[in-house]
Design a protein around this motif. Structure first.
Motif, PDB file in Angstrom:
ATOM      1  N   LEU A   1     -23.093 -18.570   4.706  1.00 22.14           N
ATOM      2  CA  LEU A   1     -22.740 -17.210   5.114  1.00 22.14           C
ATOM      3  C   LEU A   1     -21.348 -16.823   4.626  1.00 22.14           C
ATOM      4  CD1 LEU A   1     -24.159 -17.115   8.756  1.00 22.14           C
ATOM      5  CD2 LEU A   1     -25.122 -16.078   6.688  1.00 22.14           C
ATOM      6  N   VAL A   2     -20.405 -17.750   4.720  1.00 16.33           N
ATOM      7  CA  VAL A   2     -19.048 -17.472   4.245  1.00 16.33           C
ATOM      8  C   VAL A   2     -19.039 -17.293   2.728  1.00 16.33           C
ATOM      9  CG1 VAL A   2     -16.753 -18.514   3.969  1.00 16.33           C
ATOM     10  CG2 VAL A   2     -17.874 -18.566   6.188  1.00 16.33           C
TER      11      VAL A   2
ATOM     12  N   SER B   1     -18.529 -31.304   5.971  1.00 16.07           N
ATOM     13  CA  SER B   1     -19.221 -31.841   7.148  1.00 16.07           C
ATOM     14  C   SER B   1     -18.623 -33.168   7.618  1.00 16.07           C
ATOM     15  CB  SER B   1     -20.710 -31.997   6.867  1.00 16.07           C
ATOM     16  OG  SER B   1     -20.925 -33.002   5.916  1.00 16.07           O
TER      17      SER B   1
ATOM     18  N   GLN C   1     -22.695 -24.057  19.151  1.00 18.68           N
ATOM     19  CA  GLN C   1     -22.189 -24.915  18.088  1.00 18.68           C
ATOM     20  C   GLN C   1     -22.866 -24.534  16.771  1.00 18.68           C
ATOM     21  OE1 GLN C   1     -22.846 -28.931  19.292  1.00 18.68           O
ATOM     22  NE2 GLN C   1     -21.057 -28.968  20.633  1.00 18.68           N
ATOM     23  N   VAL C   2     -22.051 -24.101  15.808  1.00 18.00           N
ATOM     24  CA  VAL C   2     -22.584 -23.660  14.520  1.00 18.00           C
ATOM     25  C   VAL C   2     -22.328 -24.754  13.493  1.00 18.00           C
ATOM     26  CG1 VAL C   2     -22.488 -21.868  12.763  1.00 18.00           C
ATOM     27  CG2 VAL C   2     -22.128 -21.273  15.148  1.00 18.00           C
ATOM     28  N   SER C   3     -23.393 -25.203  12.851  1.00 25.31           N
ATOM     29  CA  SER C   3     -23.312 -26.269  11.863  1.00 25.31           C
ATOM     30  C   SER C   3     -22.783 -25.745  10.533  1.00 25.31           C
ATOM     31  CB  SER C   3     -24.708 -26.868  11.670  1.00 25.31           C
ATOM     32  OG  SER C   3     -24.742 -27.707  10.562  1.00 25.31           O
ATOM     33  N   VAL C   4     -22.290 -26.669   9.701  1.00 30.39           N
ATOM     34  CA  VAL C   4     -21.801 -26.310   8.374  1.00 30.39           C
ATOM     35  C   VAL C   4     -22.936 -25.757   7.512  1.00 30.39           C
ATOM     36  CG1 VAL C   4     -22.096 -28.564   7.276  1.00 30.39           C
ATOM     37  CG2 VAL C   4     -20.286 -27.077   6.516  1.00 30.39           C
TER      38      VAL C   4
ATOM     39  N   TYR D   1     -19.285 -29.057  12.682  1.00 30.07           N
ATOM     40  CA  TYR D   1     -19.645 -27.822  13.387  1.00 30.07           C
ATOM     41  C   TYR D   1     -18.402 -27.292  14.079  1.00 30.07           C
ATOM     42  CZ  TYR D   1     -19.679 -30.784  17.510  1.00 30.07           C
ATOM     43  OH  TYR D   1     -19.320 -31.648  18.495  1.00 30.07           O
TER      44      TYR D   1
ATOM     45  N   LEU E   1     -18.405 -21.909  19.236  1.00 31.89           N
ATOM     46  CA  LEU E   1     -18.155 -20.485  19.461  1.00 31.89           C
ATOM     47  C   LEU E   1     -17.821 -20.244  20.926  1.00 31.89           C
ATOM     48  CD1 LEU E   1     -21.184 -19.024  17.469  1.00 31.89           C
ATOM     49  CD2 LEU E   1     -18.813 -19.091  16.731  1.00 31.89           C
TER      50      LEU E   1
ATOM     51  N   VAL F   1     -25.075 -23.698   8.409  1.00 32.84           N
ATOM     52  CA  VAL F   1     -25.223 -22.276   8.731  1.00 32.84           C
ATOM     53  C   VAL F   1     -24.006 -21.484   8.276  1.00 32.84           C
ATOM     54  CG1 VAL F   1     -25.460 -20.623  10.618  1.00 32.84           C
ATOM     55  CG2 VAL F   1     -26.718 -22.768  10.692  1.00 32.84           C
ATOM     56  N   TRP F   2     -22.809 -21.925   8.642  1.00 34.72           N
ATOM     57  CA  TRP F   2     -21.644 -21.071   8.390  1.00 34.72           C
ATOM     58  C   TRP F   2     -21.156 -21.106   6.953  1.00 34.72           C
ATOM     59  CZ3 TRP F   2     -17.090 -23.118   6.700  1.00 34.72           C
ATOM     60  CH2 TRP F   2     -16.794 -24.443   7.008  1.00 34.72           C
ATOM     61  N   TYR F   3     -21.282 -22.227   6.232  1.00 37.28           N
ATOM     62  CA  TYR F   3     -20.782 -22.271   4.860  1.00 37.28           C
ATOM     63  C   TYR F   3     -21.533 -21.302   3.927  1.00 37.28           C
ATOM     64  CZ  TYR F   3     -19.316 -23.882   0.293  1.00 37.28           C
ATOM     65  OH  TYR F   3     -18.833 -23.922  -0.982  1.00 37.28           O
TER      66      TYR F   3
END
Length: 135
Positions: free
Chosen positions: A109-110, A82, A100-103, A87, A90, A105-107
């Motif tokens: 999921l990854v 972060s 805008q996807v925050s860390v 972020y 998209l 959310v995406w971390y």
């Protein structure tokens, strides 16, 4: 090289020896309880089952603490990520998040996709772990 993985395993799972001891004792108590049941000794069976339940609760507590220990490095990784990439944007807009996807959310999921993919790859390829940890 394997010693490094052993150290990492001890750091991430500090209570594994306690868990192994409890599991061995639970197996013994389960065998004793089955013998008591076969010989119609209900008092001994109930006592052994009660002890077995207490040991199982202790085993779950140590497993929970080890689970928390595995999650802690991910919080530090998210913190470091972060700092450089809080972020990303998209090319389209999502209904709840926007574009805008925050860390936060995406971390996760990854990481979930990584662990599920790794487990499926091992399951279907039939391969052995590259660096097995010996205890």
């Amino acid at each position: 090289m394997l010693a490094g993985f052993g150290i990492i395993d001890k750091v991430l799972h500090p209570h594994r020896k306690k868990q192994d001891k409890l599991m061995a004792r639970m197996v013994e108590y389960r065998e004793l309880a089955s013998l008591a049941y076969e010989h119609d000794n209900k008092d001994m069976y109930t006592l052994l089952q009660r002890e077995l339940n207490e040991m199982f609760c202790e085993y779950l507590a140590w497993s929970f603490l080890d689970g928390i220990g595995v999650l802690i490095p991910h919080f530090f990784i998210m913190g470091f990520i972060s700092l450089w990439l809080p972020y990303f944007t998209l090319p389209f807009t999502l209904p709840v998040i926007g574009n805008q996807v925050s860390v936060i959310v995406w971390y996760p999921l990854v990481m979930i996709a990584y662990y599920v993919g790794r487990r499926l790859l091992r399951k279907f390829s039939g391969s052995v772990q590259a660096h097995p940890v010996t205890r």
